[in-house]
Scaffold this motif. Sequence first.
Motif, PDB file in Angstrom:
ATOM      1  N   LEU A  83       6.862  11.407  -7.150  1.00  0.00           N
ATOM      2  CA  LEU A  83       6.949  10.068  -7.712  1.00  0.00           C
ATOM      3  C   LEU A  83       6.561  10.068  -9.188  1.00  0.00           C
ATOM      4  CD1 LEU A  83       3.748   9.193  -7.878  1.00  0.00           C
ATOM      5  CD2 LEU A  83       4.095   8.650  -5.484  1.00  0.00           C
ATOM      6  N   ASP A  84       6.916   8.987  -9.852  1.00  0.00           N
ATOM      7  CA  ASP A  84       6.591   8.803 -11.267  1.00  0.00           C
ATOM      8  C   ASP A  84       5.155   8.289 -11.341  1.00  0.00           C
ATOM      9  OD1 ASP A  84       6.196   7.713 -13.848  1.00  0.00           O
ATOM     10  OD2 ASP A  84       8.345   7.399 -14.103  1.00  0.00           O
ATOM     11  N   GLN A  85       4.211   9.187 -11.610  1.00  0.00           N
ATOM     12  CA  GLN A  85       2.799   8.827 -11.574  1.00  0.00           C
ATOM     13  C   GLN A  85       2.440   7.786 -12.625  1.00  0.00           C
ATOM     14  OE1 GLN A  85       0.139   9.909  -9.331  1.00  0.00           O
ATOM     15  NE2 GLN A  85      -0.553   8.045 -10.351  1.00  0.00           N
ATOM     16  N   ILE A 128       0.863  -1.180   0.000  1.00  0.00           N
ATOM     17  CA  ILE A 128       0.000   0.000   0.000  1.00  0.00           C
ATOM     18  C   ILE A 128       0.898   1.227   0.000  1.00  0.00           C
ATOM     19  CG2 ILE A 128      -1.709   1.340   1.291  1.00  0.00           C
ATOM     20  CD1 ILE A 128      -2.720  -1.288   2.465  1.00  0.00           C
ATOM     21  N   LEU A 129       0.670   2.131  -0.945  1.00  0.00           N
ATOM     22  CA  LEU A 129       1.438   3.378  -1.005  1.00  0.00           C
ATOM     23  C   LEU A 129       0.511   4.539  -0.685  1.00  0.00           C
ATOM     24  CD1 LEU A 129       4.188   4.512  -3.342  1.00  0.00           C
ATOM     25  CD2 LEU A 129       2.206   5.985  -3.126  1.00  0.00           C
ATOM     26  N   ILE A 130       0.951   5.425   0.207  1.00  0.00           N
ATOM     27  CA  ILE A 130       0.176   6.596   0.611  1.00  0.00           C
ATOM     28  C   ILE A 130       0.986   7.835   0.270  1.00  0.00           C
ATOM     29  CG2 ILE A 130      -0.906   7.813   2.545  1.00  0.00           C
ATOM     30  CD1 ILE A 130      -0.867   5.013   4.001  1.00  0.00           C
ATOM     31  N   ASN A 131       0.392   8.743  -0.506  1.00  0.00           N
ATOM     32  CA  ASN A 131       1.066  10.011  -0.800  1.00  0.00           C
ATOM     33  C   ASN A 131       0.099  11.163  -0.573  1.00  0.00           C
ATOM     34  OD1 ASN A 131       2.779  12.044  -1.596  1.00  0.00           O
ATOM     35  ND2 ASN A 131       2.726  11.551  -3.762  1.00  0.00           N
ATOM     36  N   THR A 132       0.329  11.888   0.516  1.00  0.00           N
ATOM     37  CA  THR A 132      -0.428  13.111   0.788  1.00  0.00           C
ATOM     38  C   THR A 132       0.526  14.303   0.847  1.00  0.00           C
ATOM     39  OG1 THR A 132      -0.260  12.783   3.187  1.00  0.00           O
ATOM     40  CG2 THR A 132      -2.195  11.857   2.099  1.00  0.00           C
ATOM     41  N   ARG A 173      -9.067  -0.878  -6.116  1.00  0.00           N
ATOM     42  CA  ARG A 173      -8.278  -1.174  -4.910  1.00  0.00           C
ATOM     43  C   ARG A 173      -7.676   0.068  -4.278  1.00  0.00           C
ATOM     44  NH1 ARG A 173      -5.935  -6.507  -4.607  1.00  0.00           N
ATOM     45  NH2 ARG A 173      -4.159  -5.491  -3.658  1.00  0.00           N
ATOM     46  N   SER A 174      -7.980   1.245  -4.830  1.00  0.00           N
ATOM     47  CA  SER A 174      -7.305   2.466  -4.386  1.00  0.00           C
ATOM     48  C   SER A 174      -8.317   3.567  -4.099  1.00  0.00           C
ATOM     49  CB  SER A 174      -6.314   2.940  -5.461  1.00  0.00           C
ATOM     50  OG  SER A 174      -5.365   1.918  -5.732  1.00  0.00           O
ATOM     51  N   VAL A 175      -7.865   4.557  -3.311  1.00  0.00           N
ATOM     52  CA  VAL A 175      -8.683   5.729  -2.997  1.00  0.00           C
ATOM     53  C   VAL A 175      -7.963   6.952  -3.539  1.00  0.00           C
ATOM     54  CG1 VAL A 175      -9.672   7.162  -1.166  1.00  0.00           C
ATOM     55  CG2 VAL A 175      -9.613   4.672  -0.896  1.00  0.00           C
ATOM     56  N   LEU A 176      -8.611   7.697  -4.432  1.00  0.00           N
ATOM     57  CA  LEU A 176      -8.031   8.901  -5.000  1.00  0.00           C
ATOM     58  C   LEU A 176      -8.886  10.091  -4.586  1.00  0.00           C
ATOM     59  CD1 LEU A 176      -7.199   7.644  -8.618  1.00  0.00           C
ATOM     60  CD2 LEU A 176      -5.856   7.433  -6.530  1.00  0.00           C
ATOM     61  N   ALA A 177      -8.354  10.875  -3.674  1.00  0.00           N
ATOM     62  CA  ALA A 177      -9.028  12.097  -3.218  1.00  0.00           C
ATOM     63  C   ALA A 177      -8.274  13.270  -3.840  1.00  0.00           C
ATOM     64  CB  ALA A 177      -9.023  12.166  -1.695  1.00  0.00           C
ATOM     65  N   TYR A 178      -8.556  14.474  -3.402  1.00  0.00           N
ATOM     66  CA  TYR A 178      -7.788  15.606  -3.915  1.00  0.00           C
ATOM     67  C   TYR A 178      -7.486  16.573  -2.788  1.00  0.00           C
ATOM     68  CZ  TYR A 178      -6.069  19.404  -6.790  1.00  0.00           C
ATOM     69  OH  TYR A 178      -5.274  20.381  -7.338  1.00  0.00           O
ATOM     70  N   ARG A 179      -6.237  16.549  -2.344  1.00  0.00           N
ATOM     71  CA  ARG A 179      -5.735  17.427  -1.293  1.00  0.00           C
ATOM     72  C   ARG A 179      -6.635  17.444  -0.057  1.00  0.00           C
ATOM     73  NH1 ARG A 179      -1.431  19.729  -3.493  1.00  0.00           N
ATOM     74  NH2 ARG A 179      -1.386  20.127  -5.713  1.00  0.00           N
ATOM     75  N   ALA A 180      -7.037  16.256   0.383  1.00  0.00           N
ATOM     76  CA  ALA A 180      -7.885  16.149   1.573  1.00  0.00           C
ATOM     77  C   ALA A 180      -7.060  15.985   2.844  1.00  0.00           C
ATOM     78  CB  ALA A 180      -8.838  14.963   1.426  1.00  0.00           C
ATOM     79  N   GLY A 181      -5.786  15.602   2.698  1.00  0.00           N
ATOM     80  CA  GLY A 181      -4.968  15.304   3.862  1.00  0.00           C
ATOM     81  C   GLY A 181      -4.797  16.463   4.828  1.00  0.00           C
ATOM     82  N   TRP A 182      -4.815  17.706   4.327  1.00  0.00           N
ATOM     83  CA  TRP A 182      -4.570  18.868   5.198  1.00  0.00           C
ATOM     84  C   TRP A 182      -5.846  19.369   5.857  1.00  0.00           C
ATOM     85  CZ3 TRP A 182      -7.279  23.346   4.464  1.00  0.00           C
ATOM     86  CH2 TRP A 182      -7.976  23.452   3.264  1.00  0.00           C
ATOM     87  N   LEU A 211      -4.043   8.381  -2.683  1.00  0.00           N
ATOM     88  CA  LEU A 211      -3.463   9.637  -3.164  1.00  0.00           C
ATOM     89  C   LEU A 211      -4.426  10.783  -2.913  1.00  0.00           C
ATOM     90  CD1 LEU A 211      -2.246   8.582  -6.748  1.00  0.00           C
ATOM     91  CD2 LEU A 211      -0.898   8.616  -4.645  1.00  0.00           C
ATOM     92  N   ASP A 212      -3.898  11.920  -2.458  1.00  0.00           N
ATOM     93  CA  ASP A 212      -4.702  13.141  -2.555  1.00  0.00           C
ATOM     94  C   ASP A 212      -3.858  14.281  -3.119  1.00  0.00           C
ATOM     95  OD1 ASP A 212      -5.031  14.655   0.781  1.00  0.00           O
ATOM     96  OD2 ASP A 212      -3.283  14.274  -0.434  1.00  0.00           O
ATOM     97  N   VAL A 213      -2.706  13.922  -3.687  1.00  0.00           N
ATOM     98  CA  VAL A 213      -1.875  14.882  -4.416  1.00  0.00           C
ATOM     99  C   VAL A 213      -1.458  14.245  -5.738  1.00  0.00           C
ATOM    100  CG1 VAL A 213      -1.003  16.195  -2.442  1.00  0.00           C
ATOM    101  CG2 VAL A 213       0.160  14.085  -3.114  1.00  0.00           C
ATOM    102  N   TYR A 214      -1.317  15.073  -6.748  1.00  0.00           N
ATOM    103  CA  TYR A 214      -1.016  14.602  -8.095  1.00  0.00           C
ATOM    104  C   TYR A 214      -0.120  15.638  -8.771  1.00  0.00           C
ATOM    105  CZ  TYR A 214      -5.339  12.296  -6.797  1.00  0.00           C
ATOM    106  OH  TYR A 214      -6.289  11.593  -6.109  1.00  0.00           O
ATOM    107  N   PRO A 215       0.544  15.264  -9.864  1.00  0.00           N
ATOM    108  CA  PRO A 215       1.277  16.274 -10.639  1.00  0.00           C
ATOM    109  C   PRO A 215       0.292  17.057 -11.505  1.00  0.00           C
ATOM    110  CG  PRO A 215       1.549  14.095 -11.618  1.00  0.00           C
ATOM    111  CD  PRO A 215       0.768  13.898 -10.354  1.00  0.00           C
ATOM    112  N   GLY A 216      -0.607  17.777 -10.857  1.00  0.00           N
ATOM    113  CA  GLY A 216      -1.713  18.472 -11.512  1.00  0.00           C
ATOM    114  C   GLY A 216      -3.020  17.918 -10.975  1.00  0.00           C
TER     115      GLY A 216
END
Length: 201
Positions: A116-118, A106-110, A164-173, A134-139
């Motif tokens: 990372l290489d998306q 499991i990889l977590i990136n907030t 199998r994954s959860v994709l949010a958008y900048r929710a971590g903060w 993920l809640d951060v992306y290169p865009g």
Amino acid sequence: FLKNGATKDVQVLQNFGFSHEEKVFGIIGLGRIGMRVARLARSLGYRVVYFSRHRKLDLEKLLDIRYLSLDELVSQSDILSLHVSAHRADNLLAKPLIQSLKDGAILINTADGNALDQKALTERMLRGEISVYLDVYPGLPRKEILGLPMEDVVDWKLKKSFPRSVLAYRAGWKTQESIRVKTYKLLGEMAAFLITRNEAR
């Protein structure tokens, strides 16, 4: 969790039954947030390893964690959580490191979408080899950003591509505490600007 204004059962995620026993929790970046994550992971029974630009011997003893090289950390972690400073670790997890992640990891990136290489990550997600939060992306989290084909310009939503994954958008903060801090900081900057402007008159 909440989706489209309604509560959804987290058990619908395919990896909900993930066992915490005898697992390695890897942390990249042992700053303020990384330290909190290390404490939480230890309290859940994980063996915690970390990589940081500077080794922190005092924290290793205090938190009962172990330092590894980045290559070792990525290949040995069952869960990998990124806590790097924004715009200071571009492509830290390049394609060879993404490929070295364990199957089932499991990889977590907030922290920073550019760390990372998306496209390499997306390839492994599509094959169902790893799970990701993920809640951060290169865009923005659009299909082409993640390396998926788009049939036309309006066909950008991810829909059910990654069950199998959860994709949010900048929710971590977004906590009450962080919102208050950001509000007070903004008000302070506005007040400082107005004071400086008045003094200049």
